[in-house]
Motif scaffolding. Structure first.
Motif, PDB file in Angstrom:
ATOM      1  N   ALA A 293      40.626  51.107  10.591  1.00 34.33           N
ATOM      2  CA  ALA A 293      39.214  51.465  10.658  1.00 34.33           C
ATOM      3  C   ALA A 293      39.038  52.956  10.380  1.00 34.33           C
ATOM      4  O   ALA A 293      39.685  53.800  10.991  1.00 34.33           O
ATOM      5  CB  ALA A 293      38.655  51.120  12.030  1.00 34.33           C
ATOM      6  N   GLY A 294      38.167  53.257   9.418  1.00 34.46           N
ATOM      7  CA  GLY A 294      37.877  54.644   9.110  1.00 34.46           C
ATOM      8  C   GLY A 294      38.803  55.260   8.085  1.00 34.46           C
ATOM      9  O   GLY A 294      38.511  56.338   7.566  1.00 34.46           O
ATOM     10  N   MET A 295      39.909  54.609   7.775  1.00 40.71           N
ATOM     11  CA  MET A 295      40.839  55.137   6.776  1.00 40.71           C
ATOM     12  C   MET A 295      40.448  54.607   5.396  1.00 40.71           C
ATOM     13  O   MET A 295      40.170  53.414   5.241  1.00 40.71           O
ATOM     14  CB  MET A 295      42.273  54.740   7.098  1.00 40.71           C
ATOM     15  N   VAL A 296      40.435  55.509   4.406  1.00 39.84           N
ATOM     16  CA  VAL A 296      40.052  55.126   3.052  1.00 39.84           C
ATOM     17  C   VAL A 296      41.206  55.430   2.113  1.00 39.84           C
ATOM     18  O   VAL A 296      41.700  56.565   2.066  1.00 39.84           O
ATOM     19  CB  VAL A 296      38.797  55.889   2.589  1.00 39.84           C
ATOM     20  N   VAL A 297      41.646  54.412   1.384  1.00 35.21           N
ATOM     21  CA  VAL A 297      42.688  54.609   0.385  1.00 35.21           C
ATOM     22  C   VAL A 297      42.049  55.251  -0.834  1.00 35.21           C
ATOM     23  O   VAL A 297      41.134  54.697  -1.438  1.00 35.21           O
ATOM     24  CB  VAL A 297      43.354  53.278  -0.010  1.00 35.21           C
ATOM     25  N   GLU A 298      42.526  56.425  -1.172  1.00 36.39           N
ATOM     26  CA  GLU A 298      41.971  57.151  -2.312  1.00 36.39           C
ATOM     27  C   GLU A 298      42.576  56.688  -3.621  1.00 36.39           C
ATOM     28  O   GLU A 298      41.900  56.600  -4.639  1.00 36.39           O
ATOM     29  CB  GLU A 298      42.213  58.649  -2.116  1.00 36.39           C
ATOM     30  N   SER A 299      43.872  56.391  -3.603  1.00 40.94           N
ATOM     31  CA  SER A 299      44.514  55.928  -4.828  1.00 40.94           C
ATOM     32  C   SER A 299      45.818  55.212  -4.515  1.00 40.94           C
ATOM     33  O   SER A 299      46.464  55.488  -3.497  1.00 40.94           O
ATOM     34  CB  SER A 299      44.802  57.105  -5.778  1.00 40.94           C
ATOM     35  N   ILE A 300      46.162  54.269  -5.378  1.00 40.62           N
ATOM     36  CA  ILE A 300      47.459  53.591  -5.324  1.00 40.62           C
ATOM     37  C   ILE A 300      48.008  53.593  -6.741  1.00 40.62           C
ATOM     38  O   ILE A 300      47.359  53.104  -7.664  1.00 40.62           O
ATOM     39  CB  ILE A 300      47.349  52.143  -4.805  1.00 40.62           C
TER      40      ILE A 300
ATOM     41  N   TYR B 245      55.245  52.151  -4.668  1.00 41.50           N
ATOM     42  CA  TYR B 245      53.905  52.648  -4.941  1.00 41.50           C
ATOM     43  C   TYR B 245      53.623  53.901  -4.122  1.00 41.50           C
ATOM     44  O   TYR B 245      54.041  53.999  -2.967  1.00 41.50           O
ATOM     45  CB  TYR B 245      52.844  51.584  -4.594  1.00 41.50           C
ATOM     46  N   GLU B 246      52.892  54.826  -4.731  1.00 46.51           N
ATOM     47  CA  GLU B 246      52.413  55.994  -4.008  1.00 46.51           C
ATOM     48  C   GLU B 246      50.996  55.698  -3.536  1.00 46.51           C
ATOM     49  O   GLU B 246      50.108  55.426  -4.345  1.00 46.51           O
ATOM     50  CB  GLU B 246      52.415  57.216  -4.925  1.00 46.51           C
ATOM     51  N   VAL B 247      50.781  55.738  -2.230  1.00 43.89           N
ATOM     52  CA  VAL B 247      49.482  55.424  -1.637  1.00 43.89           C
ATOM     53  C   VAL B 247      48.925  56.697  -1.001  1.00 43.89           C
ATOM     54  O   VAL B 247      49.543  57.273  -0.104  1.00 43.89           O
ATOM     55  CB  VAL B 247      49.600  54.321  -0.562  1.00 43.89           C
ATOM     56  N   ARG B 248      47.774  57.124  -1.475  1.00 46.22           N
ATOM     57  CA  ARG B 248      47.152  58.341  -0.948  1.00 46.22           C
ATOM     58  C   ARG B 248      45.902  57.970  -0.153  1.00 46.22           C
ATOM     59  O   ARG B 248      45.047  57.224  -0.625  1.00 46.22           O
ATOM     60  CB  ARG B 248      46.776  59.289  -2.073  1.00 46.22           C
ATOM     61  N   PHE B 249      45.810  58.510   1.055  1.00 45.71           N
ATOM     62  CA  PHE B 249      44.637  58.318   1.886  1.00 45.71           C
ATOM     63  C   PHE B 249      43.725  59.533   1.781  1.00 45.71           C
ATOM     64  O   PHE B 249      44.202  60.669   1.747  1.00 45.71           O
ATOM     65  CB  PHE B 249      45.028  58.108   3.360  1.00 45.71           C
TER      66      PHE B 249
END
Length: 253
Positions: free
Chosen positions: A41-48, A57-61
């Protein structure tokens, strides 16, 4: 303390999520994004993005950590991914950052910066996030004539080292940067401030100092001076003109 606790909490929550990320398919990236955002909740994935190694995979929040996750979701780590080659070690994560940083820096108009231009051929361009009050910013500025002599164009961007809302005792750098970017001759004004000369402070409607500070944060600047090459490579701290020339591959004729 709170930031460290938040990072620990994020890592723990991601570990709990691992079993909920299923095997890879054509929609692996979007599935991973949906799973993370639904569960945190409240976390937004900016890019994968693919991390440069099969199944990773590189996952950026947004406003959070960047992780490298296995396509199964069963494993991840926080940090940079390196490739070990016969010729040496390559930071794959930093290479990706360089590309993204170069795109952001290319969007900056020359007219929005303070430029010190060589008289002859321009062999290279460096962008420098600077403050007027930091010792090594002043020391680097003393190298500008030599850099120009070597054919290096120096493009300054404003980065008040105490931020945009400093305490009164730390306002000098911010006020002098605003005054510089509001002046008719930015190069002369910036040099004067870095030489500790007294100049009347100016203000104007320009938002360039704020914009450039935010850009600096976006490209990974956390102190001054910070030098960015056209390739997107970020060089923190002070270097002599000759050291920078070597990095840039410039030799004297």
């Amino acid at each position: 303390m709170m930031k460290n606790l938040q990072k620990i909490l994020i890592v723990c929550l991601l570990a709990m999520l691992a079993s909920r990320v299923f095997g890879v398919d054509d929609d692996a990236e979007s599935r991973l994004k949906q799973t993370l955002e639904a569960s945190l909740a409240g976390m937004v994935v900016e890019s994968i993005k693919p991390a440069g190694v099969d199944a990773l995979y590189e996952v950026r929040f947004r406003n959070g950590p960047t992780i490298v996750a296995h396509e199964s979701g069963s494993y991840f780590f926080v940090g940079d991914l390196f490739s070990v080659l016969e010729s040496g070690v390559v930071n794959l994560t930093e290479m990706r950052r360089n590309g993204e940083r170069a795109k952001l820096m290319a969007s900056v108009k020359d007219s929005d910066t303070t430029i010190f231009m060589p008289e002859g051929e321009v062999k290279a361009v460096i962008s420098v996030f600077t403050d007027t009050t930091c010792y090594y910013c002043r020391k680097l500025h003393a190298e500008v004539p030599r850099l120009n002599e070597l054919g290096v164009e120096v493009r300054y961007l404003a980065y008040p080292r105490y931020g945009l809302n400093p305490a009164d005792k730390n306002r000098r750098g911010l006020d002098e940067l605003v005054s510089t970017w509001c002046s008719d001759d930015r190069a002369d004004t910036l040099t004067a401030y870095k030489n500790n000369e007294s100049r009347a402070l100016k203000t104007c409607a320009s938002t360039l100092v704020t914009e450039q500070f935010n850009l600096g944060r976006a490209v990974g600047v956390n102190g001054t001076p910070a030098i960015v090459l056209d390739s997107g490579e970020l060089i923190p701290g002070y270097k002599t003109a000759d050291q920078l020339a070597e990095i840039l591959g410039i030799t004297e004729e």
